[in-house]
Design an enzyme around this catalytic site. Structure first.
Site, PDB file in Angstrom:
ATOM      1  N   CYS A  84      23.921   9.098  -5.627  1.00  0.00           N
ATOM      2  CA  CYS A  84      23.009   7.956  -5.846  1.00  0.00           C
ATOM      3  C   CYS A  84      23.664   6.801  -6.590  1.00  0.00           C
ATOM      4  CB  CYS A  84      21.758   8.407  -6.575  1.00  0.00           C
ATOM      5  SG  CYS A  84      20.935   9.721  -5.700  1.00  0.00           S
ATOM      6  N   HIS A 101      18.383   2.252  -9.746  1.00  0.00           N
ATOM      7  CA  HIS A 101      18.279   3.240  -8.669  1.00  0.00           C
ATOM      8  C   HIS A 101      16.830   3.696  -8.584  1.00  0.00           C
ATOM      9  CE1 HIS A 101      18.685   6.629  -6.138  1.00  0.00           C
ATOM     10  NE2 HIS A 101      18.675   7.534  -7.094  1.00  0.00           N
ATOM     11  N   ASN A 112      13.268   7.942  -2.759  1.00  0.00           N
ATOM     12  CA  ASN A 112      14.644   7.886  -3.249  1.00  0.00           C
ATOM     13  C   ASN A 112      15.588   7.912  -2.041  1.00  0.00           C
ATOM     14  OD1 ASN A 112      17.178   8.401  -4.306  1.00  0.00           O
ATOM     15  ND2 ASN A 112      16.499   9.998  -5.722  1.00  0.00           N
TER      16      ASN A 112
END
Ligand code: ACO
Length: 326
Positions: free
Chosen positions: A120, A253, A283
């Site tokens: 990520c 993020h 996500n």
């Protein structure tokens, strides 16, 4: 010749058309005997919907769509690009890289192209490397992309993870510039945390050994994430000689609204200075920051001259941030 700055001159993104609301996912999982609810997902994560790629659509396909939009926004022809970096943990193949496959799809040749594997944090790592290569004079026009098909590595029997992720891609064109530009970057890793977030499966002699699906200890990830995100935000601000008061937009993020709220609180930033797309995208790992950036640029939230703090955290453990002027 060294370049003074690298500056984002265009953004683009792509979401696969198949959109699942929490209600859609809840009923799909219920059919397999997995119990969850819209209330649980919204309360714990802030996620309301996500997009899943159809079979056959790969990370390079989505990267191509996002890249073409970013090139168009920057007014740059694909042939001018001399560096392509794709942040992805869900590449098309074991090799070659998704970036070289994308280069082939763009119909260009000669410039460097490679993937960055930092889960990520992949886009933050990729942007940091592109900034360094442009400043060193090794590249002049880069495509920096995050593209992921996390739906392919989700265990739909594990309700603690399968409700959290989505697919998509985001891209920026980064060009050498006399004006800022990226002001400072900061990237880190701590390799002792492999087990709290991983996809252990790997190819061996024509077979897959180990589980090829995502495993996560959510609470351990949460605790680590809030600490390192605060640390890297302060470091990157100090490197640039700036303070929290200089930030127009925080683009974190997009993993969990509670992590973003905690980060904003620690930086004393009101939530209306935080770009939030986790509610609509879930996500999307390395794609989440460039997806959020492009959404904020196209909605008119982010304007030329604004100072942005981008920050990411992910498997590895990896984390980092980029402070930049649009
Ligand atoms: N639906 C309903 N109940 C659920 C679900 C679900 N989908 N998932 C878990 N539960 C239950 C659990 O079984 C547990 O039940 P119990 O109390 O009876 O045992 C209860 O909900 C609470 O579970 P917790 O794991 O304690 O829930 P928590 O509040 O910690 O939230 C979450 C879980 C959302 C995963 C949270 O820990 C989190 O967001 N962690 C960070 C994850 C993250 O950000 N990952 C990505 C970062 S890196 C990257 O992007 C790859």
């Amino acid at each position: 010749m060294m370049n003074k700055y690298a500056r984002i001159t265009g953004t683009g993104s792509y979401l696969p058309p198949r959109r699942l609301t929490n209600a859609d996912l809840v009923s799909q999982l219920a059919a397999q005997g997995i119990e969850t609810s819209d209330e649980w997902i919204v309360e714990r994560t802030g996620i309301r919907a996500r997009h899943f790629a159809d079979a056959g659509m790969t990370s390079s396909d989505m990267a191509l769509e996002a890249a073409q939009k970013a090139l168009q926004a920057a007014g740059v022809d694909a042939a001018e690009i001399d560096l392509i970096i794709v942040g992805t943990s869900t590449p098309d193949m074991v090799f070659p890289s998704t970036a070289t496959i994308l280069q082939g799809k763009l119909g260009t040749r000669g410039g460097a192209a490679f993937d960055v594997q930092a889960v990520c944090s992949g886009f933050i790592y990729a942007l940091t490397i592109a900034d360094a290569l442009i400043k060193a004079g090794s590249a002049s026009k880069a495509l920096v992309i995050g593209s992921e098909v996390f739906s392919r590595i989700l265990d739909f029997k594990d309700r603690t993870t399968c409700v959290l992720f989505g697919d998509g891609a985001g891209a920026v064109v980064l060009e050498a510039s006399a004006e800022p530009g990226i002001l400072a970057t900061d990237i880190h890793a701590d390799g002792k945390y492999t087990d709290i977030l991983c996809v252990p499966g790997h190819v061996n002699g024509g077979q897959i050994l180990g589980l090829p699906l995502l495993r996560m200890d959510g609470q351990a990830v949460f605790k680590l994430a809030v600490g390192v995100l605060d640390e890297t935000a302060r470091t990157v601000l100090a490197k640039a000689g700036k303070t929290e008061a200089d930030i127009d937009w925080l683009i974190p993020h997009q993993a969990n609204i509670r992590i973003m709220q905690s980060t904003a609180r620690k930086l004393k930033l009101p939530m209306d200075k935080v770009v939030i797309t986790v509610d609509q995208h879930g996500n999307t790992s390395a794609a989440s920051i460039p997806l959020a950036l492009d959404a904020a640029v196209r909605s008119g939230q982010v304007k030329p001259g604004h100072t942005l703090l981008l920050e990411g955290v992910g498997g590895g453990f990896t984390w980092g941030s980029v402070l930049l002027k649009m």
